[in-house]
Design an enzyme around this catalytic site. Structure first.
Site, PDB file in Angstrom:
ATOM      1  N   HIS A 228       1.656   0.637   7.075  1.00  0.00           N
ATOM      2  CA  HIS A 228       0.228   0.662   6.777  1.00  0.00           C
ATOM      3  C   HIS A 228      -0.089  -0.229   5.574  1.00  0.00           C
ATOM      4  CE1 HIS A 228      -3.771   2.742   6.549  1.00  0.00           C
ATOM      5  NE2 HIS A 228      -3.654   2.393   5.279  1.00  0.00           N
ATOM      6  N   GLU A 229       0.620  -0.020   4.469  1.00  0.00           N
ATOM      7  CA  GLU A 229       0.338  -0.808   3.272  1.00  0.00           C
ATOM      8  C   GLU A 229       0.747  -2.267   3.461  1.00  0.00           C
ATOM      9  OE1 GLU A 229      -1.553   0.409   1.175  1.00  0.00           O
ATOM     10  OE2 GLU A 229      -1.371   2.518   1.752  1.00  0.00           O
TER      11      GLU A 229
END
Length: 489
Positions: free
Chosen positions: A254-255
């Protein structure tokens, strides 16, 4: 030097100072000594005072009045600088300084209260943050809705009413899909012990698989995973749970989506108003498509299953199909960042409604925990067991990010649109993902969206990339097809 040249030179220094402030925030959440929090609050307030003075400098207004853009990119630079300037001059300098100081302190108190399960220790400083944000909202709104004014910081050009309409269209289909799924047998979960050091080693490998350039970035641990920076210094954090490797895996992917967006922006826009993601909704579309449509796909999880068994041995599921089901389990849970794709947006809708009520004065901070717990019980069917699983789980309100939460759901909507277009553009996508090769997918996102930074407005860039104006329909169609097949609906 023309007015445009003078403005761009001045803006470059302002943006550079803003990056330094961002680095201080990254430091505070990763390696700063705990006892440094009060001093860091003063430091953040001092740099915010400098930034506010620069962003509201009368010369910026004078340059904007006479500057002539040399091209389309220059016109976009002026648009973004003008938007920032017009908003900044509405906020008194002392208010901006107080907000920076109080939110810096509040962040530390939130982390301590979360660890101690002590909501009472956090509420007084949250009361200060909310009061200051209401004051800021009133200055920005100039008589209009406070919450709409706050949304402009994160998703320019949208309103609470427009977001509510999207949520109203999504909610019935989400609720019906969840109800149907929860009547079916629950897939097996992973089991075993997953050492933190092995998880962290795998995070670096996964981030690289998705295109993260570690020569211009780094990965650290934090209470709440986040991405920070732009251009050639973009950092991410993750967290580990030795009983649940998915937490670390998908926080990292996600990051990485956020970080790759920033790293892939055209270098010509470095340290300018265009050298950043155009909105948090568009930003979230990148993190969510990396995490879900790519990272949780049947094809990619098939490859990931091999990596996991090689790293850990027996993980409690016997084949790639069972691993795919485990990675996409729809199951009860409290934590937004760990929620499955079906239920995630329901977590956002809860926060959206509560923070709108806080900003409107319809909900007081003293009543926030009870309001959260009542709403959670109504929406999810079971009670919150402790503050860290409820109102204390997210960092956002402690640092004053009111208006941010709905952009997570908008990001899912945008990701749905982009994924439909990506599937058409790369017809053999699954074959590539099954080999652990994301280059075609991430390359398409880079070329069609990421490289442009803030050149286009949020909805414009999604429309240009996906070929149609954004709606919730592609996301909902994708969710119903994926989970319908997975659960035999």
């Amino acid at each position: 030097m023309t007015a445009f040249d003078d403005l761009m030179a001045f803006t470059r220094d302002t943006v550079a100072l803003g990056e330094i402030a961002g680095r201080m925030g990254w430091d505070q959440e990763t390696v700063m000594p705990r006892g440094a929090a009060p001093q860091r609050g003063e430091e953040m307030a001092a740099i915010e005072a400098v930034l506010h003075a620069r962003r509201s400098d009368p010369r910026v207004g004078d340059w904007l009045a006479t500057a002539v853009a040399p091209d389309a990119a220059g016109a976009a630079q002026l648009r973004e600088i003008r938007r920032s300037y017009e908003r900044t001059v509405k906020i008194p300098a002392d208010l901006a300084t107080r907000l920076a100081q109080v939110t810096s302190v509040a962040q530390g108190k939130w982390a301590a209260a979360r660890a101690a399960e002590d909501i009472a220790a956090f509420l007084p400083v949250l009361e200060e943050v909310v009061a200051l944000k209401r004051e800021e909202g009133a200055a920005l709104a100039a008589g209009g809705p406070l919450y709409d004014a706050m949304l402009e910081d994160y998703e320019p050009g949208t309103s609470a009413a427009e977001i509510a309409a999207i949520f109203d269209a999504m909610r019935p289909r989400l609720v019906a899909l969840r109800a149907a799924i929860l009547e079916r047998p629950d897939p097996a979960a992973l089991s075993g012990y997953y050492p933190a050091e092995t998880q962290l080693r795998m995070t670096h490998e996964l981030a690289t698989v998705f295109g993260y350039d570690l020569s211009r970035g780094r990965i650290d641990k934090a209470v709440h995973p986040f991405s920070s920076g732009s251009g050639n210094d973009v950092r991410i954090t993750t967290r580990t749970n030795e009983d649940d490797p998915f937490n670390c895996i998908y926080s990292t992917i996600h990051e990485t989506g956020h970080a790759c967006y920033e790293q892939n922006i055209d270098q010509a826009y470095l340290l300018t108003a265009l050298g950043r993601g155009v909105s948090m909704g568009v930003h979230e579309s990148q993190s969510r498509i990396y995490e879900n449509q790519l990272g949780r796909s049947r094809a990619f999880t098939g490859w990931l299953f091999g990596q996991m068994t090689e790293a850990y041995g027996d993980i409690g599921v016997g084949d790639a199909e069972a691993f795919y089901a485990a990675a996409n389990r729809v199951h009860p849970g409290y934590i937004r960042t760990e929620a499955d794709e079906v239920q995630y947006n329901l977590h956002i809708m809860l926060r959206f409604d509560l923070e709108r009520a806080l900003m409107a004065g319809d909900l007081q901070v003293a009543d926030l925990e009870a309001a959260w717990n009542d709403r959670f019980l109504r929406d999810f069917g079971y009670a919150v067991d402790k503050p860290s699983n409820g109102v204390l789980q997210d960092v956002h309100w402690s640092v004053g990010l009111f208006g941010y939460f709905p952009t997570y759901a908008l990001g899912n909507v945008y990701a749905g649109c982009l994924h439909a277009a990506l599937r058409q553009a790369v017809p053999d996508l699954d074959t590539q993902l099954a080999a652990g090769d994301t280059a075609a997918a991430t390359g398409w996102l880079r070329d069609n969206l990421q490289r442009h930074g803030s050149l286009y407005e949020p909805r414009e860039i999604i429309t240009r990339a996906s070929g149609a104006a954004p709606t919730e329909a592609p996301l909902m169609d994708y969710l119903e097809a994926k989970f319908g097949a997975l659960y035999g609906l």
